[in-house]
Scaffold this motif. Sequence first.
Motif, PDB file in Angstrom:
ATOM      1  N   MET A 730       0.841  -1.203   0.000  1.00 52.10           N
ATOM      2  CA  MET A 730       0.000   0.000   0.000  1.00 52.10           C
ATOM      3  C   MET A 730       0.880   1.258   0.000  1.00 52.10           C
ATOM      4  SD  MET A 730      -3.115   0.769  -0.236  1.00 52.10           S
ATOM      5  CE  MET A 730      -3.651   2.442  -0.474  1.00 52.10           C
ATOM      6  N   ARG A 731       1.997   1.178   0.730  1.00 52.53           N
ATOM      7  CA  ARG A 731       2.912   2.315   0.766  1.00 52.53           C
ATOM      8  C   ARG A 731       3.474   2.588  -0.642  1.00 52.53           C
ATOM      9  NH1 ARG A 731       6.110   0.559   5.008  1.00 52.53           N
ATOM     10  NH2 ARG A 731       4.238   0.573   6.277  1.00 52.53           N
ATOM     11  N   MET A 732       3.814   1.491  -1.337  1.00 51.21           N
ATOM     12  CA  MET A 732       4.320   1.620  -2.716  1.00 51.21           C
ATOM     13  C   MET A 732       3.298   2.347  -3.595  1.00 51.21           C
ATOM     14  SD  MET A 732       7.191   0.509  -3.213  1.00 51.21           S
ATOM     15  CE  MET A 732       8.315  -0.069  -2.006  1.00 51.21           C
ATOM     16  N   LEU A 733       2.101   1.882  -3.421  1.00 52.06           N
ATOM     17  CA  LEU A 733       1.027   2.495  -4.222  1.00 52.06           C
ATOM     18  C   LEU A 733       0.940   3.997  -3.934  1.00 52.06           C
ATOM     19  CD1 LEU A 733      -2.283   0.387  -4.239  1.00 52.06           C
ATOM     20  CD2 LEU A 733      -1.140   1.492  -6.129  1.00 52.06           C
ATOM     21  N   GLN A 734       0.952   4.302  -2.665  1.00 50.66           N
ATOM     22  CA  GLN A 734       0.817   5.714  -2.284  1.00 50.66           C
ATOM     23  C   GLN A 734       1.982   6.558  -2.801  1.00 50.66           C
ATOM     24  OE1 GLN A 734      -0.029   4.986   1.743  1.00 50.66           O
ATOM     25  NE2 GLN A 734      -2.246   5.292   1.461  1.00 50.66           N
ATOM     26  N   HIS A 735       3.148   5.956  -2.851  1.00 50.43           N
ATOM     27  CA  HIS A 735       4.310   6.686  -3.367  1.00 50.43           C
ATOM     28  C   HIS A 735       4.121   7.089  -4.821  1.00 50.43           C
ATOM     29  CE1 HIS A 735       7.335   5.281  -0.119  1.00 50.43           C
ATOM     30  NE2 HIS A 735       6.713   6.413   0.196  1.00 50.43           N
ATOM     31  N   CYS A 736       3.307   6.335  -5.497  1.00 51.73           N
ATOM     32  CA  CYS A 736       3.092   6.629  -6.938  1.00 51.73           C
ATOM     33  C   CYS A 736       2.043   7.715  -7.153  1.00 51.73           C
ATOM     34  CB  CYS A 736       2.605   5.377  -7.675  1.00 51.73           C
ATOM     35  SG  CYS A 736       3.738   3.996  -7.598  1.00 51.73           S
ATOM     36  N   SER A 737       1.491   8.252  -6.058  1.00 51.29           N
ATOM     37  CA  SER A 737       0.245   9.030  -6.203  1.00 51.29           C
ATOM     38  C   SER A 737       0.332  10.183  -7.204  1.00 51.29           C
ATOM     39  CB  SER A 737      -0.210   9.554  -4.845  1.00 51.29           C
ATOM     40  OG  SER A 737       0.742  10.458  -4.380  1.00 51.29           O
ATOM     41  N   ASN A 738       1.496  10.806  -7.368  1.00 50.20           N
ATOM     42  CA  ASN A 738       1.562  11.953  -8.284  1.00 50.20           C
ATOM     43  C   ASN A 738       2.083  11.581  -9.665  1.00 50.20           C
ATOM     44  OD1 ASN A 738       0.622  13.708  -6.381  1.00 50.20           O
ATOM     45  ND2 ASN A 738       2.671  13.962  -5.490  1.00 50.20           N
ATOM     46  N   SER A 739       2.182  10.299  -9.905  1.00 48.48           N
ATOM     47  CA  SER A 739       2.841   9.870 -11.136  1.00 48.48           C
ATOM     48  C   SER A 739       2.109  10.331 -12.397  1.00 48.48           C
ATOM     49  CB  SER A 739       2.945   8.343 -11.149  1.00 48.48           C
ATOM     50  OG  SER A 739       3.446   7.922 -12.391  1.00 48.48           O
ATOM     51  N   PHE A 740       2.930  10.670 -13.367  1.00 53.00           N
ATOM     52  CA  PHE A 740       2.394  11.029 -14.696  1.00 53.00           C
ATOM     53  C   PHE A 740       1.894   9.770 -15.407  1.00 53.00           C
ATOM     54  CE2 PHE A 740       3.626  10.817 -19.173  1.00 53.00           C
ATOM     55  CZ  PHE A 740       2.934  11.882 -19.723  1.00 53.00           C
ATOM     56  N   PHE A 741       2.562   8.628 -15.119  1.00 55.42           N
ATOM     57  CA  PHE A 741       2.276   7.394 -15.856  1.00 55.42           C
ATOM     58  C   PHE A 741       1.047   6.685 -15.292  1.00 55.42           C
ATOM     59  CE2 PHE A 741       6.841   8.060 -16.342  1.00 55.42           C
ATOM     60  CZ  PHE A 741       6.938   8.055 -17.728  1.00 55.42           C
ATOM     61  N   GLY A 742       0.601   5.707 -16.045  1.00 52.22           N
ATOM     62  CA  GLY A 742      -0.488   4.857 -15.578  1.00 52.22           C
ATOM     63  C   GLY A 742      -0.013   4.027 -14.396  1.00 52.22           C
ATOM     64  N   ILE A 743      -0.954   3.434 -13.664  1.00 50.76           N
ATOM     65  CA  ILE A 743      -0.626   2.752 -12.420  1.00 50.76           C
ATOM     66  C   ILE A 743       0.405   1.639 -12.619  1.00 50.76           C
ATOM     67  CG2 ILE A 743      -2.706   1.285 -12.616  1.00 50.76           C
ATOM     68  CD1 ILE A 743      -1.153   2.409  -9.338  1.00 50.76           C
ATOM     69  N   PHE A 744       0.271   0.862 -13.688  1.00 45.80           N
ATOM     70  CA  PHE A 744       1.169  -0.290 -13.821  1.00 45.80           C
ATOM     71  C   PHE A 744       2.579   0.149 -14.243  1.00 45.80           C
ATOM     72  CE2 PHE A 744      -3.109  -1.990 -14.043  1.00 45.80           C
ATOM     73  CZ  PHE A 744      -3.040  -2.904 -12.995  1.00 45.80           C
ATOM     74  N   THR A 745       2.658   1.131 -15.130  1.00 50.99           N
ATOM     75  CA  THR A 745       3.974   1.659 -15.505  1.00 50.99           C
ATOM     76  C   THR A 745       4.635   2.295 -14.277  1.00 50.99           C
ATOM     77  OG1 THR A 745       3.031   2.132 -17.645  1.00 50.99           O
ATOM     78  CG2 THR A 745       5.173   3.113 -17.199  1.00 50.99           C
ATOM     79  N   SER A 746       3.872   3.017 -13.490  1.00 47.98           N
ATOM     80  CA  SER A 746       4.412   3.676 -12.297  1.00 47.98           C
ATOM     81  C   SER A 746       4.981   2.637 -11.339  1.00 47.98           C
ATOM     82  CB  SER A 746       3.326   4.470 -11.571  1.00 47.98           C
ATOM     83  OG  SER A 746       2.717   5.363 -12.450  1.00 47.98           O
ATOM     84  N   ARG A 752      11.073  -1.376  -9.855  1.00 52.99           N
ATOM     85  CA  ARG A 752      12.079  -1.927 -10.775  1.00 52.99           C
ATOM     86  C   ARG A 752      11.791  -3.381 -11.106  1.00 52.99           C
ATOM     87  NH1 ARG A 752      15.320   2.212 -10.937  1.00 52.99           N
ATOM     88  NH2 ARG A 752      15.729   3.379  -9.052  1.00 52.99           N
ATOM     89  N   LEU A 753      10.617  -3.621 -11.541  1.00 52.58           N
ATOM     90  CA  LEU A 753      10.262  -4.979 -11.979  1.00 52.58           C
ATOM     91  C   LEU A 753       9.394  -4.851 -13.214  1.00 52.58           C
ATOM     92  CD1 LEU A 753       7.045  -5.426 -11.106  1.00 52.58           C
ATOM     93  CD2 LEU A 753       8.060  -5.898  -8.907  1.00 52.58           C
TER      94      LEU A 753
END
Length: 778
Positions: A730-746, A752-753
Motif C-alpha cells: 500500500m505504501r508503494m502504491l501511495q508513493h506513486c500518487s503523483n505519477s504522470f504514468f499509468g498505475i502499472f507503468t508507475s 524496478r520490476l
Amino acid sequence: MFTDQPADANDGIVDAMTNQEKVDLLSGFGMWKTAGIPEHGIKPVIMTDGTYGVRYSIPQIDSDERGGMDLDAFLSVVNQRASDVAIAWGEMKPATCFPNGSAMGNSWDEALMQRLGTLLGRECRAMGVHLLLGPGINIRRTPLAGRSYEYYSEDPLVTGKLSAAVIEGIQSQGVGTSLKHFACNNSEVERTTMDSIVDERALREIYLKGFEIAIKQSNPWTIMSSYNRLNGVQASQDPWLLDDVLRKDWGFEGVVVSDWHGIKDRPASLMAGGDLDMPESPRRKADLLAALDSGAVPAATVDLSCRRMLDLIALCHKGAEGAVPAYTADEHHAEARAMAAASMVLVRNEGLLPIQPQMRRIVVVGRDAGTPVIQGSGCATTIPTMVDQPLEQLQKVLSAEQTLTFRTEADAETLELAASADLVLVYTSTEGAYDGEGSDRTTLTLGPGQDEMIAALAAVSDKVAVIIACPDAVEMPWIEKVGAVLVTFYSGQAMGGAVADVLTGAVNPSGKLSVTFPKRLTDVPGFLHYPGENGQHVYGEGIHVGYRSYDMREIEPLFPFGHGLSYTTFAYADLSLSATEIGLNDAIAVAFTVTNTGDRAGAEVAQLYLQAPGKRLKRSPQELKGFAKPLLQPGESRRIEITLKGSDLAIWDPALKRWVLEGVEARLVVGASSRAAQLTADLKLKPSVLPFRRLAYDTQPAYVLPNAIACEGICAYLTARCNISPEDAMRMLQHCSNSFFGIFTSLERRLRLSIPEAEVAHLIEEINAAMDATEARL
Ligand code: BGC
C-alpha cells in the motif's frame, strides 16, 4: 399489444408468400396506402398525416390506382404552405385544425391531450383512415427549427407524457399512430442528409427519452424513422437505433415505418429493423426483391417484418369495425377553442387584462386580427373546417357599450386613436414564409415592421396588450413598455374565439411555456454549433438542452421554461416525501398542497424539479421530474401527489452503458416555473454505482488510490509477486500518487520490476469484476 393475433396465425401466411409479395407487403402502395394482397387475405391500410389535424388528400387516397406515385404529389404535401390552404380546397377533406403541437405543449394537461387524440381518432374513423402519422415529438432544441410548431417541448418529460396521452386517445378509437421522427431530426437544414452528432448521454437523457416514455406508456402501433443521419448512420438504416434501443431496450413490438422517401438503401434498412418503406418506390422495391432473391437479406429477417406488418394490418382493420362515433364540425370546433384557450400563455400582465366592462374604447391593431395565422406549413398543414376571425369573435363577447376600432397599421391616425383608448390590442405574428417543413426560421423576430408597430403604440399608450401567433419562441425588444402579452403559438382554427375568451376572462389562462424564451438568439443553447457545417451538426451543448442550459450558464431568459400567468393567484404549502432517500429501484410519493388564493377559478401547472449535483457524471442544475395541473375554485386547496421512481432520477452512464444513480445529496423543488421555486425538500440519492471508473492499463495512480477495491486487488498482487507485506504494498502504491504514468507503468518504475501484460490484463479484469459485483449489491 398484439396478443389477439397469435404469432403462428401469421406464420402460415408468411410461409406461403413469394418474395415479390413480401416486398409488396413491406412497401407502400402509392402515397398513403399499403398493398392489399387478396390471395393471402391481406387488406390495405390507409394512413395520412398529421400531428394536429387529419390531412386527407382525395385524389391521392381515393383513386383506385396508386394515388400520389409521382414525386410532384409528394412535394405538394411537404411543401404545403399554411397561407395557401384555400388552394387545396376540393382536393383535401376539411378536418378540424386543432392547436398545433407547440401550442398544446403549453397545456401541460395529459387529459386534454388524450381528448385531442380521441377527437383526431374520431375524425380518422369518419374518413376511413387506419393510421395517423403522428404525433411528432422531436425535442425543440432551437426555436429556429422549421417544424417546432409540430412538437411539444424542449423537455423530454413534457414531450413523453403529452405524446403518450395523445397516442392513448387516438388508439382508443381503433386508429393507429406513428410516433415520429426517430431520432434527432431537430432542424430542417439539409434535413435528409444532415448528420446529427449527439453524445450518448444527450441521446438517452434528452432526445430519445420522450420516445422511451411514450412507447412504454402508450404502445404506439408504429414509429417513424427520421430523415437525418445520426452519428454517421442514416436513421432509417440504423440497427443500433431501430433494434438495440427501440426493440431490445424498450421492448417496442410495433412496426417501424420510414419517413417519406427517407430510406437510401432499402436492404440495409430492412436489416436494421425498418419494416415498412413509404411511400411506394419502384426502385427501392426492386432493390429489396434482388436482395431477397440473392439471400443478401436473410429470409428470417424479412419474415419477421412481414409478421409485424400482418399484426399491424389486423389491428387496423379490427379498429375499423363498429360504428363511427357521430360528431359535428361545430362540436369539434368548440373543443378546439377550449383546447386553444387552455394552452395559450399569458407571459406578462401588468394589471391590464382581463378586459373590464369600463374599457369602452378598444383599438385593435394588426392584420392578424382579421386574418389569423393558425398553423404552420408542411405535411401537417390541415384544411380547417372553419376559421374564427379574431376581431369578429372579440366583438361577439364584448358588451354593446364597448367599441372596437380596427386598424392594420400604426399610422398617425392609429396612434392618435391609441393614445386616448382604454385598451390597445395588437395582434401579430412571425413571418410565415420562413418557418415550416423544409426551412428553419432565420431570426426570432416578429414579421417585418411588427416590432416597430408595437413600440410605436407603446410610446403613446400604457394600455397595450400584444397577442402573438408564433411557431416557437420570439424576441420581444419592447417587452418592458407593454401592459400585457399573450402568446398563442399556432392555436388552430378556433384561435380567434379562444383569444377572445382569454382576453375577456371567460377563460382564465393556464398555459405555461414548454420552452424557454431567450432574450436574444445568441443565448440559445445550440447557437454555437447551429446549423452545422460540412453536413455535420454537432449537438455541442450535450445534455444541457433548453432550460438546463440557461440554468447552467446562468443566463437570464426573457421568460423561463414553465412560466405562465393567471388571473388568479396560487399558494404552495406542505411539501412532504414518503422517504428522504431513494434508490434506483425505489419509488417515493411526493405531496404538496396548492391553494387558489384569488377570486376566480383557475388551473395551475405545478412543477417538480430535481436538483442533484453531478459527481463523476455532470448533471444540469435542475431537471423536470413531474407536474400536475389542478383546476381550483377560489379558496380551494388540493393535495397533489406525484410518484417519483428512482429510475426517473437516473442518468445514463456511457461507460457502463446503463442508467445509474450516483450517491449525492439532492433537493426536490416544487415551482410555479423553472425559475419560481415555491417549496423544497432534501432527498438523498442512494448510489447504484461506485464513484470510480473501471480500471484500465493507463489509469493514473491518483484515480486508483481512492478506489478501495482497486487498491486491494493491486496490493494483493504486489504482496504475492514481490513477497512484501500488504502495508508495504500500500505504501508503494501511495508513493506513486503523483505519477504522470499509468498505475502499472508507475509501479514497474518504482519497484524496478516488469509486470507481464497477461498478468496486468488478468488483474484489471478481476478488479473490474469485483467492482461489478459490488455495484450489483448496491
Ligand atoms: C414528413 C413526415 C410525414 C410524411 C408524409 C414527410 O416529409 O417528414 O412527417 O408524415 O412526409 O407526409
